[in-house]
Design a protein around this motif. Sequence first.
Motif, PDB file in Angstrom:
ATOM      1  N   GLN A  68     -10.006  12.887   5.703  1.00 44.46           N
ATOM      2  CA  GLN A  68      -8.613  13.314   5.836  1.00 44.46           C
ATOM      3  C   GLN A  68      -8.270  14.258   4.694  1.00 44.46           C
ATOM      4  O   GLN A  68      -8.513  13.964   3.528  1.00 44.46           O
ATOM      5  CB  GLN A  68      -7.679  12.095   5.840  1.00 44.46           C
ATOM      6  N   LYS A  69      -7.712  15.407   5.023  1.00 44.45           N
ATOM      7  CA  LYS A  69      -7.546  16.507   4.066  1.00 44.45           C
ATOM      8  C   LYS A  69      -6.722  16.149   2.837  1.00 44.45           C
ATOM      9  O   LYS A  69      -7.024  16.591   1.735  1.00 44.45           O
ATOM     10  CB  LYS A  69      -6.937  17.718   4.763  1.00 44.45           C
ATOM     11  N   ASP A  70      -5.661  15.386   2.985  1.00 44.73           N
ATOM     12  CA  ASP A  70      -4.808  15.092   1.827  1.00 44.73           C
ATOM     13  C   ASP A  70      -5.149  13.749   1.176  1.00 44.73           C
ATOM     14  O   ASP A  70      -4.365  13.202   0.427  1.00 44.73           O
ATOM     15  CB  ASP A  70      -3.335  15.126   2.224  1.00 44.73           C
ATOM     16  N   PHE A  71      -6.337  13.250   1.437  1.00 40.99           N
ATOM     17  CA  PHE A  71      -6.765  11.959   0.907  1.00 40.99           C
ATOM     18  C   PHE A  71      -7.914  12.205  -0.058  1.00 40.99           C
ATOM     19  O   PHE A  71      -9.093  12.117   0.286  1.00 40.99           O
ATOM     20  CB  PHE A  71      -7.200  11.066   2.059  1.00 40.99           C
TER      21      PHE A  71
ATOM     22  N   LEU B  93       0.799  -1.223   0.000  1.00 36.39           N
ATOM     23  CA  LEU B  93       0.000   0.000   0.000  1.00 36.39           C
ATOM     24  C   LEU B  93       0.835   1.277   0.000  1.00 36.39           C
ATOM     25  O   LEU B  93       0.280   2.370  -0.081  1.00 36.39           O
ATOM     26  CB  LEU B  93      -0.936   0.008   1.214  1.00 36.39           C
ATOM     27  N   LEU B  94       2.142   1.168   0.073  1.00 38.14           N
ATOM     28  CA  LEU B  94       2.981   2.365   0.184  1.00 38.14           C
ATOM     29  C   LEU B  94       2.739   3.341  -0.961  1.00 38.14           C
ATOM     30  O   LEU B  94       2.691   4.556  -0.754  1.00 38.14           O
ATOM     31  CB  LEU B  94       4.459   1.991   0.260  1.00 38.14           C
ATOM     32  N   SER B  95       2.555   2.839  -2.161  1.00 36.74           N
ATOM     33  CA  SER B  95       2.408   3.729  -3.327  1.00 36.74           C
ATOM     34  C   SER B  95       1.088   4.492  -3.334  1.00 36.74           C
ATOM     35  O   SER B  95       0.967   5.485  -4.056  1.00 36.74           O
ATOM     36  CB  SER B  95       2.560   2.938  -4.624  1.00 36.74           C
ATOM     37  N   VAL B  96       0.118   4.056  -2.558  1.00 38.81           N
ATOM     38  CA  VAL B  96      -1.175   4.737  -2.545  1.00 38.81           C
ATOM     39  C   VAL B  96      -1.464   5.446  -1.224  1.00 38.81           C
ATOM     40  O   VAL B  96      -2.548   5.996  -1.043  1.00 38.81           O
ATOM     41  CB  VAL B  96      -2.336   3.766  -2.904  1.00 38.81           C
ATOM     42  N   LEU B  97      -0.506   5.448  -0.326  1.00 43.56           N
ATOM     43  CA  LEU B  97      -0.703   6.168   0.932  1.00 43.56           C
ATOM     44  C   LEU B  97      -0.844   7.659   0.671  1.00 43.56           C
ATOM     45  O   LEU B  97      -0.121   8.210  -0.167  1.00 43.56           O
ATOM     46  CB  LEU B  97       0.489   5.973   1.870  1.00 43.56           C
ATOM     47  N   PRO B  98      -1.738   8.322   1.387  1.00 46.16           N
ATOM     48  CA  PRO B  98      -1.739   9.785   1.341  1.00 46.16           C
ATOM     49  C   PRO B  98      -0.372  10.286   1.818  1.00 46.16           C
ATOM     50  O   PRO B  98       0.321   9.610   2.599  1.00 46.16           O
ATOM     51  CB  PRO B  98      -2.839  10.178   2.325  1.00 46.16           C
ATOM     52  N   LYS B  99       0.007  11.454   1.357  1.00 45.95           N
ATOM     53  CA  LYS B  99       1.324  11.987   1.695  1.00 45.95           C
ATOM     54  C   LYS B  99       1.534  12.066   3.207  1.00 45.95           C
ATOM     55  O   LYS B  99       2.620  11.759   3.699  1.00 45.95           O
ATOM     56  CB  LYS B  99       1.519  13.371   1.072  1.00 45.95           C
TER      57      LYS B  99
END
Length: 134
Positions: free
Chosen positions: A115-118, A11-17
């Motif tokens: 979540q704001k950055d999601f 899931l690392l590539s799709v995690l929000p920043k």
Amino acid sequence: MIYLRLWHQSLLSVLPKSQLLAQWRELNSIFAKEDRHILINYIYDYSKDDLFAYTQLVLQEMRVRNVNIRTVDKMERYFAEGPFENVTHPFVHHHNDEYLEICYFNLKEKFIRGQKDFDKERYEALRNMYEALE
């Protein structure tokens, strides 16, 4: 209160920043203090090879996203006795299908709760990746 979690590597590539940045902070906390927490204690049952491989995956994703990595001092000290074996699936017995599901639903809740950055695009990428891995 500190809530440590090492996200499933798939899931690392799709995690929000914000989750990716938090992952780096959590790794650095492990490097500095060998933190103990119910959600990460399993890592100490594995060799440092696994944590090193996982760390490399996080760093790779940060580079892909052009995230500035200010310092690697703690990491370098922690892994000073290397070199380490190439582990293709870090924490193989813990980062399994069940853990992938746990992480997925944790992230899904973060999206649902706003979540704001999601954004929707990142959530769809997460959902598509999860469904493809099932």
